[in-house]
Design an enzyme around this catalytic site. Structure first.
Site, PDB file in Angstrom:
ATOM      1  N   SER A 131       0.846  -1.191   0.000  1.00  0.00           N
ATOM      2  CA  SER A 131       0.000   0.000   0.000  1.00  0.00           C
ATOM      3  C   SER A 131       0.879   1.237   0.000  1.00  0.00           C
ATOM      4  O   SER A 131       1.970   1.230   0.591  1.00  0.00           O
ATOM      5  CB  SER A 131      -0.870   0.009   1.260  1.00  0.00           C
ATOM      6  OG  SER A 131      -1.492   1.266   1.419  1.00  0.00           O
ATOM      7  N   TYR A 146      -1.290  -0.344  10.379  1.00  0.00           N
ATOM      8  CA  TYR A 146      -1.400  -0.778   8.979  1.00  0.00           C
ATOM      9  C   TYR A 146      -0.226  -0.235   8.167  1.00  0.00           C
ATOM     10  O   TYR A 146       0.427  -0.973   7.412  1.00  0.00           O
ATOM     11  CB  TYR A 146      -2.731  -0.277   8.405  1.00  0.00           C
ATOM     12  CG  TYR A 146      -2.964  -0.613   6.949  1.00  0.00           C
ATOM     13  CD1 TYR A 146      -3.409  -1.880   6.574  1.00  0.00           C
ATOM     14  CD2 TYR A 146      -2.756   0.342   5.948  1.00  0.00           C
ATOM     15  CE1 TYR A 146      -3.631  -2.188   5.235  1.00  0.00           C
ATOM     16  CE2 TYR A 146      -2.979   0.044   4.611  1.00  0.00           C
ATOM     17  CZ  TYR A 146      -3.426  -1.220   4.258  1.00  0.00           C
ATOM     18  OH  TYR A 146      -3.650  -1.516   2.934  1.00  0.00           O
TER      19      TYR A 146
HETATM   20  N1  LIG Z   1      -8.843  -1.381  -1.081  1.00  0.00           N
HETATM   21  C1  LIG Z   1      -7.865  -0.474  -1.101  1.00  0.00           C
HETATM   22  O1  LIG Z   1      -8.109   0.710  -1.341  1.00  0.00           O
HETATM   23  C2  LIG Z   1      -6.439  -0.905  -0.851  1.00  0.00           C
HETATM   24  C3  LIG Z   1      -5.449   0.083  -0.934  1.00  0.00           C
HETATM   25  C4  LIG Z   1      -4.117  -0.277  -0.733  1.00  0.00           C
HETATM   26  C5  LIG Z   1      -3.803  -1.596  -0.469  1.00  0.00           C
HETATM   27  N2  LIG Z   1      -4.788  -2.545  -0.381  1.00  0.00           N
HETATM   28  C6  LIG Z   1      -4.377  -3.924  -0.103  1.00  0.00           C
HETATM   29  O2  LIG Z   1      -4.970  -4.796  -1.044  1.00  0.00           O
HETATM   30  C7  LIG Z   1      -5.151  -6.094  -0.468  1.00  0.00           C
HETATM   31  C8  LIG Z   1      -6.587  -6.555  -0.695  1.00  0.00           C
HETATM   32  O3  LIG Z   1      -7.434  -5.612  -0.045  1.00  0.00           O
HETATM   33  P1  LIG Z   1      -8.987  -5.442  -0.374  1.00  0.00           P
HETATM   34  O4  LIG Z   1      -9.214  -4.001  -0.539  1.00  0.00           O
HETATM   35  O5  LIG Z   1      -9.417  -6.383  -1.430  1.00  0.00           O
HETATM   36  O6  LIG Z   1      -9.582  -5.836   1.044  1.00  0.00           O
HETATM   37  P2  LIG Z   1     -10.825  -6.714   1.495  1.00  0.00           P
HETATM   38  O7  LIG Z   1     -11.957  -6.594   0.561  1.00  0.00           O
HETATM   39  O8  LIG Z   1     -11.015  -6.363   2.922  1.00  0.00           O
HETATM   40  O9  LIG Z   1     -10.268  -8.215   1.364  1.00  0.00           O
HETATM   41  C9  LIG Z   1      -9.254  -8.661   2.187  1.00  0.00           C
HETATM   42  C10 LIG Z   1      -9.078 -10.127   1.930  1.00  0.00           C
HETATM   43  O10 LIG Z   1      -8.026 -10.605   2.788  1.00  0.00           O
HETATM   44  C11 LIG Z   1      -8.496 -11.755   3.455  1.00  0.00           C
HETATM   45  N3  LIG Z   1      -7.815 -12.030   4.705  1.00  0.00           N
HETATM   46  C12 LIG Z   1      -7.690 -11.247   5.798  1.00  0.00           C
HETATM   47  N4  LIG Z   1      -7.024 -11.904   6.767  1.00  0.00           N
HETATM   48  C13 LIG Z   1      -6.709 -13.131   6.255  1.00  0.00           C
HETATM   49  C14 LIG Z   1      -6.033 -14.261   6.764  1.00  0.00           C
HETATM   50  N5  LIG Z   1      -5.559 -14.304   8.013  1.00  0.00           N
HETATM   51  N6  LIG Z   1      -5.871 -15.341   5.951  1.00  0.00           N
HETATM   52  C15 LIG Z   1      -6.359 -15.326   4.703  1.00  0.00           C
HETATM   53  N7  LIG Z   1      -7.047 -14.299   4.176  1.00  0.00           N
HETATM   54  C16 LIG Z   1      -7.214 -13.210   4.954  1.00  0.00           C
HETATM   55  C17 LIG Z   1      -9.989 -11.495   3.653  1.00  0.00           C
HETATM   56  O11 LIG Z   1     -10.647 -12.704   3.993  1.00  0.00           O
HETATM   57  P3  LIG Z   1     -12.015 -12.727   4.892  1.00  0.00           P
HETATM   58  O12 LIG Z   1     -13.136 -12.492   3.937  1.00  0.00           O
HETATM   59  O13 LIG Z   1     -12.009 -14.097   5.490  1.00  0.00           O
HETATM   60  O14 LIG Z   1     -11.886 -11.632   5.908  1.00  0.00           O
HETATM   61  C18 LIG Z   1     -10.334 -10.955   2.287  1.00  0.00           C
HETATM   62  O15 LIG Z   1     -10.469 -11.999   1.362  1.00  0.00           O
HETATM   63  C19 LIG Z   1      -4.778  -5.949   1.005  1.00  0.00           C
HETATM   64  O16 LIG Z   1      -3.475  -6.433   1.220  1.00  0.00           O
HETATM   65  C20 LIG Z   1      -4.836  -4.454   1.233  1.00  0.00           C
HETATM   66  O17 LIG Z   1      -4.003  -4.041   2.300  1.00  0.00           O
HETATM   67  C21 LIG Z   1      -6.095  -2.221  -0.567  1.00  0.00           C
END
Ligand SMILES: NC(=O)c1ccc[n+]([C@@H]2O[C@H](COP(=O)([O-])OP(=O)(O)OC[C@H]3O[C@@H](n4cnc5c(N)ncnc54)[C@H](OP(=O)(O)O)[C@@H]3O)[C@@H](O)[C@H]2O)c1
Length: 223
Positions: A131, A146
């Site tokens: 991120s 984070y």
């Molecule tokens: N969205 C943004 O704007 C943004 C910006 C910068 C970086 N990111 C990064 O992008 C990545 C994906 O984020 P997202 O936005 O798609 O978030 P999200 O919709 O909250 O999805 C997060 C995913 O991670 C899984 N997860 C969390 N803890 C876990 C564990 N212990 N073992 C296996 N899976 C686990 C969740 O599973 P559950 O459904 O079981 O909780 C879910 O499938 C993350 O690394 C995040 O930090 C996102």
């Protein structure tokens, strides 16, 4: 070609998994929850791989299963992540929250790479979904646990890239941008397709010689 995406039952990981399949990969959809993992895998017509990145045994079992069933992995996307301290203060911090954040965002990716790197050969690619919040060059006060977890993931990315360079395995970090997922919220400017784009590029089209970098919108950005 075999790809594993962690945390792929929803959000950016789901989209990366979906599009890797359309590009001809056999995709293993990593998810920690049985119901959600199976449902997402059924929707995409792929295999659910039970994988809680915060649990050492779960990672070990997943790697053993992949070794037995497929013998190798070509692309590993460490996407699973948690954002637990939005609105928190650096000095007024909750230790359990900090540890839970590091457990997934740093140790999760680290232990999954350590377990699966032995299954990768020359041309393998590891992607750490990081991120911009973890950029040291722009470090701010938003979600301190984070942000620090992602800065540490970036540092780990540099180390892993050096460790695996001799084996011809590329390791890079990427920022997906601010996108509309459960984590990003409904007001984010980007779609999940936008969020998946740089990961898909690094997984498939980027020159295999690119390693040890941090990318956003397919361009290298400062750590
Ligand atoms: N969205 C943004 O704007 C943004 C910006 C910068 C970086 N990111 C990064 O992008 C990545 C994906 O984020 P997202 O936005 O798609 O978030 P999200 O919709 O909250 O999805 C997060 C995913 O991670 C899984 N997860 C969390 N803890 C876990 C564990 N212990 N073992 C296996 N899976 C686990 C969740 O599973 P559950 O459904 O079981 O909780 C879910 O499938 C993350 O690394 C995040 O930090 C996102």
């Amino acid at each position: 070609m075999i790809a594993l995406v962690t945390g792929a039952n929803r959000g950016i990981g789901f989209e990366i998994a979906r599009q890797l399949k359309t590009r001809g990969f056999t995709v293993l959809l990593g998810a920690r929850d049985a119901e959600e993992g199976q449902a997402a895998a059924d929707r995409l017509g792929m295999t659910w791989l039970p994988l809680d990145v915060a649990e050492r045994e779960s990672v070990k079992e997943a790697a053993a299963w992949v070794r037995a069933e497929h013998g190798r992995v070509d692309v590993l996307v460490n996407n699973a992540g948690v954002l637990l301290d939005e609105g928190a203060e650096v000095l007024d911090f909750d230790e359990a929250t900090l540890l839970a954040t590091l457990q997934v965002n740093l140790l999760g990716a680290w232990r999954v790479s350590a377990a699966f790197a032995p299954l990768m050969g020359k041309g393998g690619r590891i992607l750490n979904v990081s991120s911009g919040a973890g950029q040291l060059s722009g470090m701010g006060l938003w979600a301190p646990a984070y942000a620090v977890s992602k800065a540490a993931l970036n540092a780990h990315t540099i180390q892993l890239a050096q460790a695996l360079k001799g084996r011809g395995i590329a390791v890079n970090a990427l920022c997906p941008g601010w996108v509309r997922t459960r984590m990003g919220g409904p007001n984010a400017p980007g779609s999940i397709e936008d969020g998946a784009d740089t990961a898909l590029w690094l997984a498939t089209e980027a020159p295999p010689s690119l390693t040890g970098g941090f990318y956003r919108n397919r361009k290298e950005i400062p750590w």
